[in-house]
Write an enzyme that holds these catalytic residues in place. Structure first.
Site, PDB file in Angstrom:
ATOM      1  N   GLU A  79       0.806  -1.219   0.000  1.00  0.00           N
ATOM      2  CA  GLU A  79       0.000   0.000   0.000  1.00  0.00           C
ATOM      3  C   GLU A  79       0.840   1.272   0.000  1.00  0.00           C
ATOM      4  O   GLU A  79       0.311   2.367  -0.226  1.00  0.00           O
ATOM      5  CB  GLU A  79      -0.953  -0.009   1.202  1.00  0.00           C
ATOM      6  CG  GLU A  79      -2.068  -1.045   1.052  1.00  0.00           C
ATOM      7  CD  GLU A  79      -2.952  -1.162   2.274  1.00  0.00           C
ATOM      8  OE1 GLU A  79      -2.568  -0.639   3.345  1.00  0.00           O
ATOM      9  OE2 GLU A  79      -4.027  -1.784   2.168  1.00  0.00           O
ATOM     10  N   GLU A 110       6.814 -22.046   7.902  1.00  0.00           N
ATOM     11  CA  GLU A 110       7.306 -21.182   8.976  1.00  0.00           C
ATOM     12  C   GLU A 110       8.358 -21.849   9.849  1.00  0.00           C
ATOM     13  O   GLU A 110       9.008 -21.197  10.665  1.00  0.00           O
ATOM     14  CB  GLU A 110       6.159 -20.706   9.856  1.00  0.00           C
ATOM     15  CG  GLU A 110       5.512 -21.785  10.700  1.00  0.00           C
ATOM     16  CD  GLU A 110       4.470 -21.203  11.661  1.00  0.00           C
ATOM     17  OE1 GLU A 110       4.663 -21.371  12.872  1.00  0.00           O
ATOM     18  OE2 GLU A 110       3.494 -20.594  11.187  1.00  0.00           O
TER      19      GLU A 110
END
Length: 271
Positions: A79, A110
């Site tokens: 953004e 992960e």
């Protein structure tokens, strides 16, 4: 001792609750998040100051995370270009398991302590940059491994976690710890922890971009004009800043392509 993010919910028998009770319970828990973030402002300030210092000398901001945390980092990074008109490589978000993990979880991604640093090598991360690890638990191997390697390479490191005294916070140079307590659904850290992380990332990127001069007054003078809503907003911004009428403001935007250039190049008679 069980981590705070793994502690049992303060609510039980959720399946027996009415929708109204569920919504009230979730909302009651959500109300606690801003106060937890507020307590971490001194830590956030230190991280923001360091990121700003590095970026003013040509450095970049990297986020790494897994699952929800990784997605939040990617959202914040993605953004920045449309909001502040900055290059896409100024703020970079990386998720364990690669971009495919944005939509679909990648099993055990992960748990790889080596992969984050390998992923970062694609961007030639170096001592000019800042790496922020995002992990609600503060114990994600992917993130801890990346931060440790970054420290060894002279890269400035920070983190955003939701447990006090976590392994990740112990290795990051600029830790941010936002302890939001047990989740409404036990262990579902996409809820309060995720909300807290989103708030902190908003604070980091927004404050840094303001410090870098990407906001004028309270306006996004460098935003990209990628849809009609933003073009209309830009016209109003130019009109407000220059005193030009709508037609003149639109012509200036058409000519210069963004609000800052339009305002800077507006004829003096338009003020």
């Amino acid at each position: 001792m069980k981590r705070t993010t793994e502690q049992d919910s303060l609510y039980n028998n959720l399946e027996k609750m009415s929708v109204s009770e569920l919504l009230q319970g979730i909302n009651n828990e959500d109300k606690t998040v801003p106060s937890a973030v507020e307590k971490a402002i001194p830590q956030i300030e230190q991280l923001v100051n360091e990121v700003t210092r590095k970026m003013k000398t040509g450095g970049r901001l990297f986020y790494i995370g897994a699952g929800t945390s990784g997605r939040l980092g990617i959202v914040d990074a993605s953004e920045c270009p449309p909001t502040y008109g900055v290059p896409h490589d100024w703020v970079i978000g990386i998720i364990a398991g690669g971009d495919g993990a944005i939509r679909k979880a990648v099993e055990f991604a992960e748990d790889d302590q080596e992969q984050a640093w390998k992923d970062l090598q694609q961007y030639n991360i170096n001592e000019k940059d800042v790496l922020v690890g995002i992990a609600a638990s503060g114990s994600t191997p992917y993130v801890i491994g990346g931060i440790k390697k970054a420290n060894e390479a002279g890269v400035t490191t920070g983190c955003v976690v939701c447990n006090a005294g976590s392994p990740l916070a112990s290795v990051a140079q600029y830790p941010v710890e936002v302890v939001v307590g047990p989740e409404f659904v036990t262990g579902s850290t996409r809820m309060k922890a995720g909300t807290a992380q989103k708030l902190v990332l908003n604070m980091i990127s927004t404050s840094v971009m303001i410090q870098l001069g990407r906001v004028k007054g309270n306006k996004m003078f460098d935003m990209q004009l990628t849809n009609h809503k933003l073009v209309s907003r830009a016209v109003n911004m130019v009109m407000e800043a220059t005193g030009a009428d709508e037609q003149t403001a639109q012509k200036l935007l058409d000519q210069y392509g963004n609000v800052r250039e339009a305002v800077d190049n507006a004829p003096k008679k338009d003020y």
